[in-house]
Scaffold this active site. Sequence first.
Site, PDB file in Angstrom:
ATOM      1  N   VAL A 102     -10.385 -79.308  36.584  1.00 10.17           N
ATOM      2  CA  VAL A 102     -10.802 -80.506  35.267  1.00 10.17           C
ATOM      3  C   VAL A 102      -9.189 -80.370  34.531  1.00 10.17           C
ATOM      4  O   VAL A 102      -8.369 -78.759  34.109  1.00 10.17           O
ATOM      5  CB  VAL A 102     -11.608 -80.658  34.573  1.00 10.17           C
ATOM      6  N   CYS A 103      -8.446 -80.722  34.881  1.00 12.56           N
ATOM      7  CA  CYS A 103      -6.862 -81.110  34.031  1.00 12.56           C
ATOM      8  C   CYS A 103      -5.839 -80.179  34.206  1.00 12.56           C
ATOM      9  O   CYS A 103      -5.892 -79.863  35.108  1.00 12.56           O
ATOM     10  CB  CYS A 103      -7.472 -80.607  32.148  1.00 12.56           C
ATOM     11  N   THR A 104      -5.614 -79.227  33.201  1.00 16.68           N
ATOM     12  CA  THR A 104      -4.751 -78.480  33.620  1.00 16.68           C
ATOM     13  C   THR A 104      -5.298 -77.190  34.512  1.00 16.68           C
ATOM     14  O   THR A 104      -4.464 -76.079  34.501  1.00 16.68           O
ATOM     15  CB  THR A 104      -3.206 -78.160  32.509  1.00 16.68           C
TER      16      THR A 104
END
Length: 231
Positions: A102-104
């Site tokens: 998720v995300c970075t």
Amino acid sequence: MTVPLQIGLLIFPKVTQLDFTGPLQVFSSVPGAKVHLIWKRIEPVTSDSVMMLTPTTTFADCPQLDVICVPGGAGADDLLNDEDVLDFLRRQAEGAKYVTSVCTGSLVLGAAGLLKGYRAATHWSAMDNLSAFGATPTKTRVCTDRNRVTGGGVTAGIDFALTLVSMLVDRTTAEAIQLRLEYNPAPPFQSGSPDTAPAEVLARINERIAQFKARRKEMVERAATRLNESA
């Protein structure tokens, strides 16, 4: 006897807590699933907010997972050149059904060499870093490429987790979890994407994160160089 699904979420200092607490709530609703919070040691770690987080298992004691998930946050940049973390992810990826983020967190998968040749999503501010690891940046809330499933920034973690549950179990189970959580987004503003945010809002955020982006770029370049040298 049915073997329970083993789902593991990496936690680490300065993780963005919503990156993993959204998916955690979804995964914890899967009947019979065993969910692990994983770090190097069993000791509380700080999130990017006031919340303290306690791992449930260590790298050494973690069972083989069906799903390994890496959330993001400022602390994810520090993992890009952390061989203990990268080695753990590589080992788990060998036997996992799904390798996810998720995300970075997708940058951490990339630094481990796990996204080369795959399409992947990440936070909008980090999209231009994925190609350094041989991934194809994909601007979407959830990106599925074979057994790599990556979510966009922060709140996309819920979309990601529901999508993954539909793949792991079935759509009806995922929809039942969505209903239980009353996940029915209706944001008060249309500023949740750089494509729709007012220009002054985007400028303010870009100014605020400029220093963090510069540091991340340096860490990504170091990680990509090491990855290429070891190939």
